[in-house]
Design a protein around this motif. Structure first.
Motif, short mmCIF file in Angstrom:
data_model
loop_
_atom_site.label_atom_id
_atom_site.label_comp_id
_atom_site.label_asym_id
_atom_site.label_seq_id
_atom_site.Cartn_x
_atom_site.Cartn_y
_atom_site.Cartn_z
N ALA A 283 0.85 -1.19 0.00
CA ALA A 283 0.00 0.00 0.00
C ALA A 283 0.88 1.24 0.00
O ALA A 283 2.05 1.17 0.41
N PRO A 284 0.36 2.37 -0.43
CA PRO A 284 1.16 3.60 -0.47
C PRO A 284 1.74 3.92 0.90
O PRO A 284 1.03 3.91 1.91
N GLY A 285 3.04 4.17 0.92
CA GLY A 285 3.70 4.54 2.16
C GLY A 285 3.99 3.40 3.10
O GLY A 285 4.47 3.61 4.21
N LYS A 286 3.69 2.18 2.67
CA LYS A 286 3.91 1.01 3.52
C LYS A 286 4.86 0.03 2.85
O LYS A 286 5.06 0.06 1.65
N GLU A 287 5.40 -0.87 3.65
CA GLU A 287 6.28 -1.90 3.12
C GLU A 287 5.45 -3.03 2.49
O GLU A 287 4.29 -3.24 2.85
N ARG A 288 6.10 -3.73 1.59
CA ARG A 288 5.46 -4.89 0.98
C ARG A 288 5.25 -5.96 2.05
O ARG A 288 6.14 -6.23 2.86
N GLU A 289 4.07 -6.58 2.04
CA GLU A 289 3.74 -7.58 3.05
C GLU A 289 3.18 -8.84 2.40
O GLU A 289 2.56 -8.79 1.34
N LEU A 290 3.41 -9.95 3.07
CA LEU A 290 2.89 -11.23 2.60
C LEU A 290 1.38 -11.27 2.82
O LEU A 290 0.89 -10.94 3.90
N VAL A 291 0.66 -11.70 1.80
CA VAL A 291 -0.78 -11.89 1.90
C VAL A 291 -1.11 -13.37 2.08
O VAL A 291 -1.82 -13.75 3.00
N ALA A 292 -0.59 -14.19 1.19
CA ALA A 292 -0.87 -15.62 1.25
C ALA A 292 0.20 -16.37 0.47
O ALA A 292 0.76 -15.83 -0.49
N VAL A 293 0.46 -17.60 0.87
CA VAL A 293 1.45 -18.42 0.18
C VAL A 293 0.95 -19.86 0.13
O VAL A 293 0.21 -20.30 1.03
N ILE A 294 1.33 -20.56 -0.93
CA ILE A 294 0.89 -21.94 -1.10
C ILE A 294 2.07 -22.77 -1.61
O ILE A 294 2.78 -22.35 -2.53
N SER A 295 2.25 -23.93 -1.02
CA SER A 295 3.32 -24.82 -1.44
C SER A 295 2.86 -25.66 -2.63
O SER A 295 1.67 -25.68 -2.97
N SER A 296 3.79 -26.39 -3.21
CA SER A 296 3.45 -27.25 -4.34
C SER A 296 2.52 -28.39 -3.92
O SER A 296 1.79 -28.94 -4.75
N SER A 297 2.53 -28.73 -2.64
CA SER A 297 1.65 -29.79 -2.13
C SER A 297 0.29 -29.26 -1.72
O SER A 297 -0.59 -30.04 -1.33
N GLY A 298 0.14 -27.92 -1.74
CA GLY A 298 -1.15 -27.33 -1.41
C GLY A 298 -1.29 -26.75 -0.02
O GLY A 298 -2.34 -26.24 0.34
N SER A 299 -0.22 -26.81 0.77
CA SER A 299 -0.27 -26.20 2.09
C SER A 299 -0.33 -24.68 1.94
O SER A 299 0.39 -24.11 1.12
N THR A 300 -1.16 -24.06 2.75
CA THR A 300 -1.37 -22.62 2.63
C THR A 300 -1.09 -21.89 3.95
O THR A 300 -1.18 -22.47 5.04
N SER A 301 -0.79 -20.61 3.83
CA SER A 301 -0.61 -19.75 4.99
C SER A 301 -1.10 -18.36 4.60
O SER A 301 -0.88 -17.92 3.46
N TYR A 302 -1.75 -17.68 5.54
CA TYR A 302 -2.34 -16.38 5.27
C TYR A 302 -1.93 -15.36 6.32
O TYR A 302 -1.72 -15.69 7.50
N ALA A 303 -1.90 -14.11 5.91
CA ALA A 303 -1.76 -13.03 6.86
C ALA A 303 -3.03 -12.99 7.71
O ALA A 303 -4.13 -13.28 7.23
#
Length: 122
Positions: A40-60
């Motif tokens: 976002a403007p004026g903010k650092e880049r942040e992780l939203v969501a990630v998914i592994s090749s096996s389908g494991s997920t993680s969210y902010a």
């Protein structure tokens, strides 16, 4: 060379939905993980969501229960379904992938897409 290209951004009212897509192309052996970040403007880049090749997920924490990440390993694509959007979700969204290239080197590098703007209005 590997390229990641996002699509699907735009303007939406608060409470609405958007779906972002990202396609990777080039000399790719595998991509693990794939993810979405935002800035976002004026903010650092942040992780939203990630998914592994096996389908494991993680969210902010800020998007849990509202956003869903998915991927198609055969097509080297990743998507982000965003529901119940809030004004504070407004940002440039970037696709990221840790790519293992093809033979003979099988080198591993992080790649980023150019970003797609998501604007949520009140």
């Amino acid at each position: 060379q590997v390229q990641l290209v996002e699509s699907g951004g735009g303007l939406v009212q608060a409470g609405g939905s958007l779906r972002l897509s990202c396609a990777a192309s080039g000399s790719i052996f595998s991509i693990n993980p794939m993810g979405w970040y935002r800035q976002a403007p004026g903010k650092e880049r942040e992780l939203v969501a990630v998914i592994s090749s096996s389908g494991s997920t993680s969210y902010a924490d800020s998007v849990k229960g509202r956003f869903t990440i998915s991927r198609d390993n055969a097509k080297n694509t990743v998507a982000l379904q965003m529901n119940s959007l809030k004004v504070e979700d407004t940002a440039v969204y970037y696709c990221n992938g840790r790519v293992q290239g093809g033979p003979p080197v099988f080198e591993i590098n992080d790649y980023w897409g150019p970003g797609t703007q998501v604007t949520v209005s009140s």
